[in-house]
Design an enzyme around this catalytic site. Structure first.
Site, PDB file in Angstrom:
ATOM      1  N   THR A 146      41.196  38.647  40.348  1.00  0.00           N
ATOM      2  CA  THR A 146      42.124  39.544  40.822  1.00  0.00           C
ATOM      3  C   THR A 146      41.490  39.873  42.116  1.00  0.00           C
ATOM      4  O   THR A 146      40.087  39.620  42.386  1.00  0.00           O
ATOM      5  CB  THR A 146      42.518  40.852  40.319  1.00  0.00           C
ATOM      6  OG1 THR A 146      43.646  41.102  40.924  1.00  0.00           O
ATOM      7  CG2 THR A 146      41.581  41.904  40.232  1.00  0.00           C
ATOM      8  N   GLY A 187      44.877  36.221  49.106  1.00  0.00           N
ATOM      9  CA  GLY A 187      45.847  35.495  48.224  1.00  0.00           C
ATOM     10  C   GLY A 187      46.367  34.130  48.792  1.00  0.00           C
ATOM     11  O   GLY A 187      46.531  33.323  48.179  1.00  0.00           O
ATOM     12  N   CYS A 213      42.277  32.533  47.705  1.00  0.00           N
ATOM     13  CA  CYS A 213      41.885  32.559  46.299  1.00  0.00           C
ATOM     14  C   CYS A 213      42.893  32.173  45.263  1.00  0.00           C
ATOM     15  O   CYS A 213      44.059  32.679  45.337  1.00  0.00           O
ATOM     16  CB  CYS A 213      41.299  33.936  45.998  1.00  0.00           C
ATOM     17  SG  CYS A 213      40.856  34.115  44.342  1.00  0.00           S
ATOM     18  N   THR A 234      44.356  34.919  42.928  1.00  0.00           N
ATOM     19  CA  THR A 234      44.804  36.260  43.741  1.00  0.00           C
ATOM     20  C   THR A 234      46.449  35.743  44.111  1.00  0.00           C
ATOM     21  O   THR A 234      46.559  34.697  44.721  1.00  0.00           O
ATOM     22  CB  THR A 234      43.923  36.544  44.943  1.00  0.00           C
ATOM     23  OG1 THR A 234      42.713  36.961  44.399  1.00  0.00           O
ATOM     24  CG2 THR A 234      44.670  37.750  45.670  1.00  0.00           C
TER      25      THR A 234
END
Length: 176
Positions: A2, A157, A160, A163
């Protein structure tokens, strides 16, 4: 994994995280809440790492906050000591970011409690991307803490694969 980001600026502390839970290369859930309030709403906490492990750490940390009347640094140090010495806890794979009106801290499973000197925390699989974005925005713009956290998380986001863009954001006035 995350991405968790926390930013302190202009009398506010903001912490945000994405909602993706992955099992290997598979997305299992997209709307997990990895940032929440603890200790009567006075502390914001977020986690990166194994979800079940993080919930165990949240419970232990909240217990330390209660034991030490909400004193963030003391509770974090005591949790880190417990985490390092308790055999069952030492196997947990998660990191916590915690913040209140006085401090922002990272607590690791190695027993480290780190207070970043610039009030910026970024951790998890997208942490390096989010940290670079947030640091640039802190240094070169007048954006609010919330805008910086949201932008940094969205950039992470975009880059990755662990994410996503389903964000949970908590904000606290430092005067509270």
């Amino acid at each position: 994994m995350t991405t968790i980001v926390s930013v302190r600026r202009n009398g506010k502390v903001v912490m945000g995280g994405d909602g993706q839970v992955s099992l290997g290369n598979t997305v299992m859930k997209g709307n997990a809440k990895k940032v929440r309030r603890l200790y009567h709403g006075q502390v914001i906490a977020g986690f990166a790492g194994a979800t079940a492990d993080a919930f165990t750490l949240f419970e232990r940390f909240e217990g330390q906050l209660e034991k030490h009347q909400g004193h963030l640094v003391r509770a974090a140090v005591e949790l880190a000591k417990e985490w390092r010495t308790d055999r069952s806890l030492s196997r947990l794979e998660a990191m916590l970011a915690v913040a209140n009106k006085d401090a922002s801290l990272i607590i690791t499973g190695n027993g480290d409690v780190v207070e970043p000197e610039d009030g910026l925390i970024a951790m998890g699989s997208g942490g390096a991307y989010a940290q670079a974005a947030a640091r640039a925005l802190l240094n070169k713009t007048d954006l609010s803490a919330r805008e910086i956290a949201e932008t940094a998380l969205n950039i992470a986001g975009d880059i990755c694969v662990f994410t996503n863009h389903n964000l949970t954001i908590e904000e606290q006035d430092l005067a509270d």
